[in-house]
Design an enzyme around this catalytic site. Structure first.
Site, PDB file in Angstrom:
ATOM      1  N   ALA A 144       0.751  -1.085  -0.110  1.00 33.87           N
ATOM      2  CA  ALA A 144      -0.047   0.126   0.096  1.00 33.87           C
ATOM      3  C   ALA A 144       0.941   1.210   0.057  1.00 33.87           C
ATOM      4  O   ALA A 144       1.458   1.547   1.009  1.00 33.87           O
ATOM      5  CB  ALA A 144      -1.051   0.027   1.250  1.00 33.87           C
ATOM      6  N   THR A 146       0.009   4.088  -2.643  1.00 33.37           N
ATOM      7  CA  THR A 146      -0.817   4.949  -3.352  1.00 33.37           C
ATOM      8  C   THR A 146      -1.959   5.682  -2.459  1.00 33.37           C
ATOM      9  O   THR A 146      -2.438   4.848  -1.761  1.00 33.37           O
ATOM     10  CB  THR A 146      -1.624   4.712  -4.641  1.00 33.37           C
ATOM     11  OG1 THR A 146      -0.464   4.132  -5.477  1.00 33.37           O
ATOM     12  CG2 THR A 146      -2.450   5.806  -5.307  1.00 33.37           C
ATOM     13  N   GLU A 147      -2.161   6.874  -2.354  1.00 30.96           N
ATOM     14  CA  GLU A 147      -3.218   7.504  -1.319  1.00 30.96           C
ATOM     15  C   GLU A 147      -4.000   8.447  -2.441  1.00 30.96           C
ATOM     16  O   GLU A 147      -3.557   8.685  -3.485  1.00 30.96           O
ATOM     17  CB  GLU A 147      -2.627   8.437  -0.402  1.00 30.96           C
ATOM     18  CG  GLU A 147      -1.601   7.549   0.480  1.00 30.96           C
ATOM     19  CD  GLU A 147      -1.131   8.553   1.576  1.00 30.96           C
ATOM     20  OE1 GLU A 147      -0.577   7.907   2.548  1.00 30.96           O
ATOM     21  OE2 GLU A 147      -1.435   9.521   1.547  1.00 30.96           O
ATOM     22  N   ALA A 150      -1.891  11.421  -3.343  1.00 30.83           N
ATOM     23  CA  ALA A 150      -0.491  11.129  -3.654  1.00 30.83           C
ATOM     24  C   ALA A 150      -0.244   9.535  -4.164  1.00 30.83           C
ATOM     25  O   ALA A 150      -0.480   8.603  -3.781  1.00 30.83           O
ATOM     26  CB  ALA A 150       0.334  10.792  -2.299  1.00 30.83           C
ATOM     27  N   THR A 178      -3.677  -3.332  -4.848  1.00 32.16           N
ATOM     28  CA  THR A 178      -3.995  -4.568  -5.583  1.00 32.16           C
ATOM     29  C   THR A 178      -3.856  -5.777  -4.380  1.00 32.16           C
ATOM     30  O   THR A 178      -3.044  -5.893  -3.534  1.00 32.16           O
ATOM     31  CB  THR A 178      -2.940  -5.115  -6.281  1.00 32.16           C
ATOM     32  OG1 THR A 178      -2.944  -4.145  -7.308  1.00 32.16           O
ATOM     33  CG2 THR A 178      -2.992  -6.535  -7.261  1.00 32.16           C
ATOM     34  N   GLU A 261       9.255  -3.913  -9.994  1.00 31.03           N
ATOM     35  CA  GLU A 261       7.897  -3.857 -10.502  1.00 31.03           C
ATOM     36  C   GLU A 261       7.567  -3.434 -11.764  1.00 31.03           C
ATOM     37  O   GLU A 261       6.856  -3.881 -12.466  1.00 31.03           O
ATOM     38  CB  GLU A 261       7.111  -2.810  -9.574  1.00 31.03           C
ATOM     39  CG  GLU A 261       5.696  -2.903  -9.657  1.00 31.03           C
ATOM     40  CD  GLU A 261       4.969  -1.934  -8.695  1.00 31.03           C
ATOM     41  OE1 GLU A 261       3.659  -1.840  -8.694  1.00 31.03           O
ATOM     42  OE2 GLU A 261       5.736  -1.186  -8.025  1.00 31.03           O
ATOM     43  N   GLN A 298      -2.905  -9.807 -48.114  1.00 29.17           N
ATOM     44  CA  GLN A 298      -1.760  -9.059 -47.798  1.00 29.17           C
ATOM     45  C   GLN A 298      -2.012  -8.102 -46.712  1.00 29.17           C
ATOM     46  O   GLN A 298      -1.259  -8.129 -45.905  1.00 29.17           O
ATOM     47  CB  GLN A 298      -1.221  -8.509 -49.076  1.00 29.17           C
ATOM     48  CG  GLN A 298       0.165  -7.700 -48.927  1.00 29.17           C
ATOM     49  CD  GLN A 298       0.573  -7.070 -50.379  1.00 29.17           C
ATOM     50  OE1 GLN A 298      -0.061  -6.127 -50.666  1.00 29.17           O
ATOM     51  NE2 GLN A 298       1.732  -7.467 -50.953  1.00 29.17           N
ATOM     52  N   GLU A 386       3.762   8.595 -18.741  1.00 28.49           N
ATOM     53  CA  GLU A 386       4.552   9.909 -18.245  1.00 28.49           C
ATOM     54  C   GLU A 386       5.471  10.305 -17.332  1.00 28.49           C
ATOM     55  O   GLU A 386       6.433  11.013 -17.516  1.00 28.49           O
ATOM     56  CB  GLU A 386       3.340  11.261 -17.964  1.00 28.49           C
ATOM     57  CG  GLU A 386       2.177  11.350 -19.153  1.00 28.49           C
ATOM     58  CD  GLU A 386       1.162  10.177 -19.355  1.00 28.49           C
ATOM     59  OE1 GLU A 386       0.648   9.880 -20.160  1.00 28.49           O
ATOM     60  OE2 GLU A 386       1.046   9.241 -18.267  1.00 28.49           O
TER      61      GLU A 386
END
Length: 398
Positions: A144, A146-147, A150, A178, A261, A298, A386
């Site tokens: 864990a 991600t917030e 954030a 996840t 990861e 083709q 990005e």
């Protein structure tokens, strides 16, 4: 430098293929509808030694390294599995490496640096409480970070852990976790007494700890067999002994863990592309329009040739970068490039594959439809395309 196809790795591929054929394919559609894979699948994968690939035997793993983990991931998808299955079954690949590295063990990931060993990995309390049971298929772990406010900006984490004697008092929330619904414990990124203090730790938090709540299960575009959750922490008391490594090493640990990861996601991307090439080639050989097989035209042949070229080129580059990471080279820029190259190839190939399948490709019963949905997360998870471009730009000195 690339992944050498040794006899051991060929056997690993065969073992993985047999596992998918026997234990996964008959049930995957049901797991997609259920929104999760059964806990029994973890135990089965553990007994075969697949769950422990990339983790040292001293902590209950099967040995091998990052390259062996890539072989397993690639073969699961090419045998008819999915990236969603990989996410659900191998979440421990991002939940455990920090614990093992801090205890002095080596994993398939490039963790190290300030995460100096406190004890030998074999008798480390966190290894014995969490790593061994997880690699044996008895526990499920999650990561864990991600917030709500954030995501890729790890420094903006607001979940706090205030020291209170022999415990930390944790308050905050996490999202997009996840395996967050099924997990028995969560390796959690927390900041010090207040957000922005520059202090970041990793704590292992048990699900049954008072104040720890698993919020709503999130419905996602793809990865339907992989449960995703929101987590809440209200005055959760976590023993200091559940801290991974020394204080203030959390940021470095997270950054170092991203390499493995990202390479895993890159592997899922090119393997998904390869699988879609195989499905499309078979379909175009068997499907006829206006009295001729699709493959006799083709335009279709050239489309398949382009898809195959993109998938194979991405695989070659990811393998090259992974081999350098496994050799200990500092290739942060190259890892970002590998992820973007593989994701771009996957996006192009799955789109073309679904188009070649026509109306059938739009049905839930079509495997290519599942890959089309699942592929979309690969350019987001582990750092967006990005963010990868920003890393690459910094590598260029810009």
């Amino acid at each position: 430098m690339t992944i050498v196809d040794t006899p051991e790795r060929r056997q690993l591929r065969e073992l993985t293929r047999a596992f998918v054929t026997r234990e996964v394919l008959p049930h995957l559609a049901d797991w997609e509808r259920a929104g999760e894979v059964p806990r029994a699948l973890h135990a089965t994968a553990a007994k075969l030694g697949l769950l422990g690939v990339g983790f040292p035997e001293s902590v209950g793993g099967s040995g091998g390294d990052l390259l062996d983990s890539i072989v397993v991931t690639e073969e699961i998808i090419r045998s008819g599995g999915s990236s969603g299955l990989v996410a659900a079954l191998f979440t421990h690949g991002i939940a455990l490496p920090h614990i093992v590295a801090a205890a002095g063990g080596r994993t398939g990931g490039p963790l190290g640096g300030r995460l100096a060993a406190r004890r030998s990995a074999a008798d480390d309390p966190l290894v014995n409480r969490y790593v061994r049971p997880t690699l044996a298929g008895e526990l499920i772990g999650a990561l864990a970070i991600t917030e709500p406010d954030a995501g890729s900006d790890v420094a903006a984490i607001r979940t706090t852990a205030r020291r209170d004697g022999d415990h930390y008092l944790v308050n905050g929330s996490k999202t997009y976790v996840t395996s967050g619904v099924r997990a028995d414990f969560v390796t959690t990124a927390v900041c010090g007494d207040f957000p922005g203090s520059g202090s970041l730790h990793l704590l292992v938090i048990d699900k049954d700890t008072p104040g720890f709540t698993v919020g709503r299960k999130l419905d996602t575009l793809g990865w339907h067999c992989s449960d995703t959750a929101e987590l809440s922490f209200v005055d959760v008391r976590v023993p200091v002994g559940n801290r991974i490594g020394e204080e203030d090493t959390g940021f470095l640990a997270i950054m170092q863990g991203f390499a493995a990861e990202r390479l895993s996601l890159a592997t899922q991307a090119y393997a998904t592309a390869q699988r879609c090439v195989e499905l499309s080639t078979r379909w175009c050989r068997d499907r006829s329009t206006f009295g001729r097989p699709l493959a006799s035209r083709q335009l279709v042949r050239h489309r398949l040739a382009e898809m195959h070229t993109r998938a194979e080129a991405a695989r070659a580059y990811v393998h090259q970068v992974a081999a350098r990471v496994a050799a200990g080279e500092p290739v942060v820029t190259e890892v970002a490039m590998a992820k973007n190259v593989a994701v771009a190839a996957c996006d192009q190939v799955v789109d073309a594959a679904l188009q070649l399948h026509g109306g059938f490709g739009y049905l839930r019963d079509a495997e290519v439809e599942r890959h089309y949905r699942d592929a979309r997360i690969l350019g987001i998870g582990g750092g967006t395309t990005e963010i990868m471009n920003e890393i690459i730009a910094k590598g260029l000195g810009l």
